[in-house]
Design a protein around this motif. Structure first.
Motif, PDB file in Angstrom:
ATOM      1  N   GLY A 187       9.862   3.950  37.065  1.00 27.39           N
ATOM      2  CA  GLY A 187       9.438   4.473  35.787  1.00 27.39           C
ATOM      3  C   GLY A 187      10.336   5.536  35.198  1.00 27.39           C
ATOM      4  N   ILE A 188      10.262   5.636  33.892  1.00 27.73           N
ATOM      5  CA  ILE A 188      10.808   6.774  33.150  1.00 27.73           C
ATOM      6  C   ILE A 188       9.625   7.692  32.920  1.00 27.73           C
ATOM      7  CG2 ILE A 188      11.840   7.522  30.970  1.00 27.73           C
ATOM      8  CD1 ILE A 188      13.063   4.655  30.809  1.00 27.73           C
ATOM      9  N   VAL A 189       9.552   8.789  33.660  1.00 30.42           N
ATOM     10  CA  VAL A 189       8.356   9.628  33.641  1.00 30.42           C
ATOM     11  C   VAL A 189       8.646  11.045  33.153  1.00 30.42           C
ATOM     12  CG1 VAL A 189       7.152   8.294  35.405  1.00 30.42           C
ATOM     13  CG2 VAL A 189       8.669  10.163  36.109  1.00 30.42           C
ATOM     14  N   ASN A 190       9.813  11.237  32.548  1.00 23.98           N
ATOM     15  CA  ASN A 190      10.131  12.541  31.975  1.00 23.98           C
ATOM     16  C   ASN A 190      10.731  12.329  30.592  1.00 23.98           C
ATOM     17  OD1 ASN A 190      12.305  14.861  31.526  1.00 23.98           O
ATOM     18  ND2 ASN A 190      10.652  15.683  32.788  1.00 23.98           N
ATOM     19  N   GLY A 191       9.983  12.747  29.577  1.00 24.12           N
ATOM     20  CA  GLY A 191      10.412  12.524  28.205  1.00 24.12           C
ATOM     21  C   GLY A 191      11.631  13.326  27.811  1.00 24.12           C
ATOM     22  N   THR A 192      11.785  14.524  28.363  1.00 26.62           N
ATOM     23  CA  THR A 192      12.931  15.368  28.026  1.00 26.62           C
ATOM     24  C   THR A 192      14.242  14.677  28.381  1.00 26.62           C
ATOM     25  OG1 THR A 192      11.653  17.390  28.359  1.00 26.62           O
ATOM     26  CG2 THR A 192      14.044  17.584  28.486  1.00 26.62           C
TER      27      THR A 192
ATOM     28  N   ALA B  28      12.322   7.158  38.297  1.00 24.77           N
ATOM     29  CA  ALA B  28      11.632   7.400  39.559  1.00 24.77           C
ATOM     30  C   ALA B  28      11.364   6.033  40.170  1.00 24.77           C
ATOM     31  CB  ALA B  28      10.321   8.145  39.317  1.00 24.77           C
ATOM     32  N   VAL B  29      11.791   5.843  41.411  1.00 21.66           N
ATOM     33  CA  VAL B  29      11.640   4.549  42.075  1.00 21.66           C
ATOM     34  C   VAL B  29      10.887   4.741  43.386  1.00 21.66           C
ATOM     35  CG1 VAL B  29      12.798   2.528  43.025  1.00 21.66           C
ATOM     36  CG2 VAL B  29      13.790   3.715  41.060  1.00 21.66           C
TER      37      VAL B  29
ATOM     38  N   LEU C  18      11.744   6.201  48.445  1.00 18.27           N
ATOM     39  CA  LEU C  18      11.496   7.078  47.298  1.00 18.27           C
ATOM     40  C   LEU C  18      12.800   7.614  46.730  1.00 18.27           C
ATOM     41  CD1 LEU C  18       8.716   9.262  48.962  1.00 18.27           C
ATOM     42  CD2 LEU C  18       8.306   7.581  47.161  1.00 18.27           C
ATOM     43  N   GLY C  19      12.805   7.893  45.424  1.00 17.31           N
ATOM     44  CA  GLY C  19      13.949   8.552  44.828  1.00 17.31           C
ATOM     45  C   GLY C  19      13.780   8.770  43.343  1.00 17.31           C
ATOM     46  N   VAL C  20      14.386   9.845  42.850  1.00 18.81           N
ATOM     47  CA  VAL C  20      14.496  10.117  41.418  1.00 18.81           C
ATOM     48  C   VAL C  20      15.970  10.363  41.140  1.00 18.81           C
ATOM     49  CG1 VAL C  20      14.034  11.797  39.586  1.00 18.81           C
ATOM     50  CG2 VAL C  20      12.175  11.022  41.060  1.00 18.81           C
ATOM     51  N   TYR C  21      16.555   9.617  40.203  1.00 13.49           N
ATOM     52  CA  TYR C  21      17.981   9.756  39.972  1.00 13.49           C
ATOM     53  C   TYR C  21      18.364   9.085  38.653  1.00 13.49           C
ATOM     54  CZ  TYR C  21      17.063   5.434  42.572  1.00 13.49           C
ATOM     55  OH  TYR C  21      16.508   4.272  43.043  1.00 13.49           O
ATOM     56  N   PRO C  22      19.510   9.512  38.068  1.00  8.64           N
ATOM     57  CA  PRO C  22      20.030   8.770  36.919  1.00  8.64           C
ATOM     58  C   PRO C  22      20.603   7.449  37.419  1.00  8.64           C
ATOM     59  CG  PRO C  22      21.538  10.543  37.514  1.00  8.64           C
ATOM     60  CD  PRO C  22      20.324  10.692  38.391  1.00  8.64           C
ATOM     61  N   ALA C  23      20.320   6.370  36.726  1.00  4.64           N
ATOM     62  CA  ALA C  23      20.733   5.053  37.188  1.00  4.64           C
ATOM     63  C   ALA C  23      21.185   4.193  36.019  1.00  4.64           C
ATOM     64  CB  ALA C  23      19.583   4.357  37.922  1.00  4.64           C
TER      65      ALA C  23
END
Length: 433
Positions: free
Chosen positions: A162-167, A256-257, A268-273
């Motif tokens: 998901g894209i879970v941060n609008g900023t 976020a994956v 788990l991970g959060v990163y630019p992709a």
């Protein structure tokens, strides 16, 4: 301890916080009072608003409701439900534990608190047989928590991306669509109110990691804390990265994956992709959020909408309030914490992905062979190799096949030790491909 109300009594609500979201919750409680009464079967009455300072004018809210004594407010015997919108860990944690222990149901949007302290909050709610709802903690107005807790509970979820941060989505969208650099896009996001004065939690991935922990906990029936989620932010994304993504028919998104591995561990991970433009998440623009789910039986699902803002988030809060009020009237709580699976978490180095690696090298014969050997030494297979520029130096862009994070990290260390490599090696993951 979940008690029913007498037939004539309204459902009485205490609100903690009267900021952007809290003020909209108070407004909607007043403006939609007749509709809410019809949906709940009883009037909903706002009986107190806890704030840090009571002398500030807050249009649309009766000044008589304000109090700075939040401890007394959450323990008032006439309060049935507490809505917490002050954020942070303390005093929110102490206040909500007190409210739950006193038999009050709780509605909160506090993802940071839930990511690290959900277990003790759920324990307190279970002991008192009251509700703990938090739809607004992830992705604003998008209904994603309730589907995971209720609608999909009969299915097995395998992946959430998901894209879970609008900023960050707004910033990356500006960089992609307008050619703005990171600093310029961030400044515009701050001017428009999409980014805080201190944007660290957003741009470094901390906010998204807390939300990923909540989503993974619900999807995989295992307790996951925010600190369990590896994360990387977007502050070092450059125009060159955006151009490379476009050349590969991809778009850079902070994702976020959360997924289940073949051996039933949680990755788990959060990163630019790099997200392929054919994937639904690539088209999410501006400050919007979206969550993409894959499950065994339902297949692929996507939820999309405003991820922040006073009114959208207040909508999610009121949805939880209506459900908690209905449960209160019936005298039974809704679903609690589900941790029966107790799956183990995959170490960060074992998490696999495809990767895009870029670096500047001396443009002489034999360099490409040396670079390829560094990948081969760590069993990383190459899919695409692109070279840009000629003369004294050239930029290489390399797309790998699926590899473990530890193997890529070791490869990069070897590359940066080469005298023929002239720049820091840049790594971006590839998601949804």
């Amino acid at each position: 301890m979940c008690m029913t109300l007498d037939e004539s009594a309204p459902v009485r609500v205490a609100l903690l916080g009267a900021g952007v979201v809290g003020s909209q919750v108070a407004r909607l409680l007043t403006e939609n009072s007749d509709d809410l009464r019809a949906r709940v079967g009883r009037a909903i009455e706002l009986v107190g608003v806890g704030v840090r300072r009571t002398g500030i004018e807050r249009p649309g809210i009766d000044p008589a409701l304000f109090t700075s004594d939040l401890e007394s407010l959450v323990s008032r015997p006439d309060v049935d439900i507490v809505i917490e919108l002050i954020g942070g860990i303390e005093p929110a944690r102490t206040l909500l534990l007190a409210a739950l222990s006193a038999g009050k149901s709780v509605v909160t949007a506090n993802k940071a608190l839930l990511a690290d302290h959900s277990h003790e909050l759920f324990q307190a709610a279970a002991a008192a047989r009251v509700d703990l709802y938090f739809e607004a903690a992830v992705a604003g107005a998008i209904p994603i928590i309730r589907p995971l807790r209720e609608s999909l509970v009969g299915d097995e979820i395998t992946t959430i991306m998901g894209i879970v941060n609008g900023t960050t989505n707004y910033i990356l969208d500006q960089m992609t669509a307008e050619g703005t650099d990171f600093a310029g896009a961030l400044a515009e996001a701050q001017r428009l109110g999409f980014a805080e004065a201190d944007p660290t939690a957003d741009v470094e991935g901390d906010d998204a990691a807390a939300k990923a922990a909540l989503l993974a906990s619900l999807a995989f029936h295992t307790r996951v804390r925010g600190s369990d989620v590896p994360r990387a932010g977007i502050s070092d994304i450059t125009a060159d990265d955006v151009a490379a993504a476009k050349a590969l028919n991809c778009t850079i998104k902070l994702v976020a994956v959360c997924s289940l591995s073949e051996d039933d561990r949680i990755s788990l991970g959060v990163y630019p992709a790099l997200v392929p433009n054919s994937h639904p998440l690539a088209s999410i623009r501006g400050a919007y959020n979206a969550v993409f789910i894959e499950s065994r039986s339902a297949g692929r699902l996507m939820f999309m909408g405003p991820g922040a803002g006073g009114t959208p988030t207040a909508s999610a809060v009121l949805g939880d309030l209506v459900t908690a009020a209905r449960n209160r009237l019936r005298g039974v709580p809704g679903p609690g914490e589900s941790t029966y699976a107790a799956r183990s978490l995959m170490p960060a180095g074992e998490v696999t992905s495809r990767f895009y690696v870029s670096l500047e090298v001396v443009d002489v014969p034999g360099v490409l062979a040396k670079v390829a050997r560094a990948f081969a030494d760590h069993q990383v297979s190459l899919q695409i190799v692109r070279q840009e520029g000629t003369g004294e130096s050239a930029r290489l862009g390399i797309m790998t096949h699926v590899a473990a994070t530890a193997a890529i990290t070791a490869t990069v260390a070897d590359l940066e030790a080469m005298t023929d490599v002239r720049s820091r090696v840049k790594i971006l993951r590839v998601a949804g491909m």
